[in-house]
Design an enzyme around this catalytic site. Structure first.
Site, PDB file in Angstrom:
ATOM      1  N   ALA A  94       0.824  -1.201   0.000  1.00  0.00           N
ATOM      2  CA  ALA A  94       0.000   0.000   0.000  1.00  0.00           C
ATOM      3  C   ALA A  94       0.861   1.255   0.000  1.00  0.00           C
ATOM      4  CB  ALA A  94      -0.925   0.002   1.209  1.00  0.00           C
ATOM      5  N   GLY A 139       0.901  -5.917   0.451  1.00  0.00           N
ATOM      6  CA  GLY A 139       0.083  -6.129  -0.732  1.00  0.00           C
ATOM      7  C   GLY A 139       0.876  -6.570  -1.943  1.00  0.00           C
ATOM      8  N   GLU A 142       0.971 -10.168  -1.627  1.00  0.00           N
ATOM      9  CA  GLU A 142      -0.377 -10.667  -1.894  1.00  0.00           C
ATOM     10  C   GLU A 142      -0.649 -10.704  -3.395  1.00  0.00           C
ATOM     11  OE1 GLU A 142      -3.226  -9.706   1.774  1.00  0.00           O
ATOM     12  OE2 GLU A 142      -2.294  -7.892   0.952  1.00  0.00           O
ATOM     13  N   GLU A 162       2.095  -6.552   7.639  1.00  0.00           N
ATOM     14  CA  GLU A 162       1.041  -5.642   8.092  1.00  0.00           C
ATOM     15  C   GLU A 162       0.914  -5.538   9.605  1.00  0.00           C
ATOM     16  OE1 GLU A 162      -0.165  -6.756   3.883  1.00  0.00           O
ATOM     17  OE2 GLU A 162       0.817  -7.716   5.601  1.00  0.00           O
TER      18      GLU A 162
END
Length: 284
Positions: A94, A139, A142, A162
């Site tokens: 992010a 992310g 991910e 995170e």
């Protein structure tokens, strides 16, 4: 040297390249398509947001969504490689500088958009390969986990970090990481926010191949190209159905197999075997 033609539309660049070669960085677009072959295609989906380490901004997610929409409806696409044009970076997750400026009411919907785009990548009907030649955190990992196959340079760094920010992975990592490496180890890595290098990631089964980084900084990308070329001769209908069967599980595998039986590609495969030649599949 690689000679290519370049077309740009809706913030997406399409490049058709006669001979596979890593493209040079370009500052005027954050998402590009590199089409390595005309007709049946190996397509490279690249990210180039160098000044922010390829982190997910509102604009980048919007562009990535458009790119995925274009890819999933193109039946000529046979394999997709997800990579970065930024040396030493895959995706840093992010964009926290943008995130800190958001109202609390904006954060949830934006995280949902990121998750939706990553899920769309996971649901692409053709094989997808993540070429991790650098940092893949939060992310970014991910995104890689949503791909069918992951290859990485030994110098790459990967982790779902995170919990350091008092949140949890929001892009599907809590589900896809356990499926890749097992629940207990996935919990350990998420609880500790541990970052692994390429060798460590290979040891736990997070990636399929680890390569020593080369001078160009694209060892993982080169390996991804090798895999994509290995996939290319196979029957395109069978490839799509095989992916669906693997993803959906044993209970639907037999049913899905029936979809391949009446195809022209299946008959071509049998005829090619009989005639001792390479099959000429058309995806029909």
């Amino acid at each position: 040297m690689c000679v290519f033609c370049c077309l740009q539309f809706n913030s997406i660049t399409v490049r058709i390249v006669p001979t596979p070669s890593p493209p040079p960085p370009r500052k005027w677009t954050e998402i590009f398509f590199l089409v390595l072959t005309q007709g049946t295609r190996i397509v490279v989906l690249g990210i180039n947001r160098a000044y922010a380490k390829n982190s997910f901004s509102k604009n980048l997610i919007k562009m990535l969504s458009k790119a995925v929409d274009a890819l999933k409806s193109d039946k000529k696409v046979r394999t997709i490689i997800v990579r970065s044009e930024v040396p030493g970076i895959f995706c840093a997750g992010a964009d926290l500088k943008e995130r800190v400026k958001m109202n609390p009411s904006e954060v949830g919907p934006f995280v949902s958009k990121i998750r939706a785009v990553i899920n769309e990548i996971a649901n692409l009907p053709v094989p997808t390969i993540a070429a991790i030649d650098g940092l893949a955190l939060g992310g970014g990992l991910e995104l890689a986990l949503a791909c069918d196959i992951r290859v990485a340079a030994s110098s790459a760094k990967m982790g779902l970090v995170e919990t350091k920010l008092a949140i949890i992975p929001g892009g599907g990592g809590t589900q896809r990481l356990p499926r890749a490496i097992g629940m207990s180890l996935a919990k350990e890595l998420i609880f500790s926010a541990r970052v692994l290098d390429g060798q460590e990631a290979k040891a736990v089964g997070l990636i399929s191949h680890v390569l020593e980084q080369n001078q160009e900084g694209d060892a993982a990308y080169c390996k991804a190209l090798d895999l994509a070329r290995e996939f290319l001769p196979q029957g395109p209908v069978a490839m799509r159905v095989a992916k669906l069967a693997i993803n959906q599980g044993m209970e639907v595998s037999a049913l899905i197999l029936e979809f391949t039986i009446p195809t022209k590609d299946r008959l071509e495969g049998l005829l090619a075997f009989k005639e001792k030649r390479s099959p000429r599949y058309k995806g029909e």
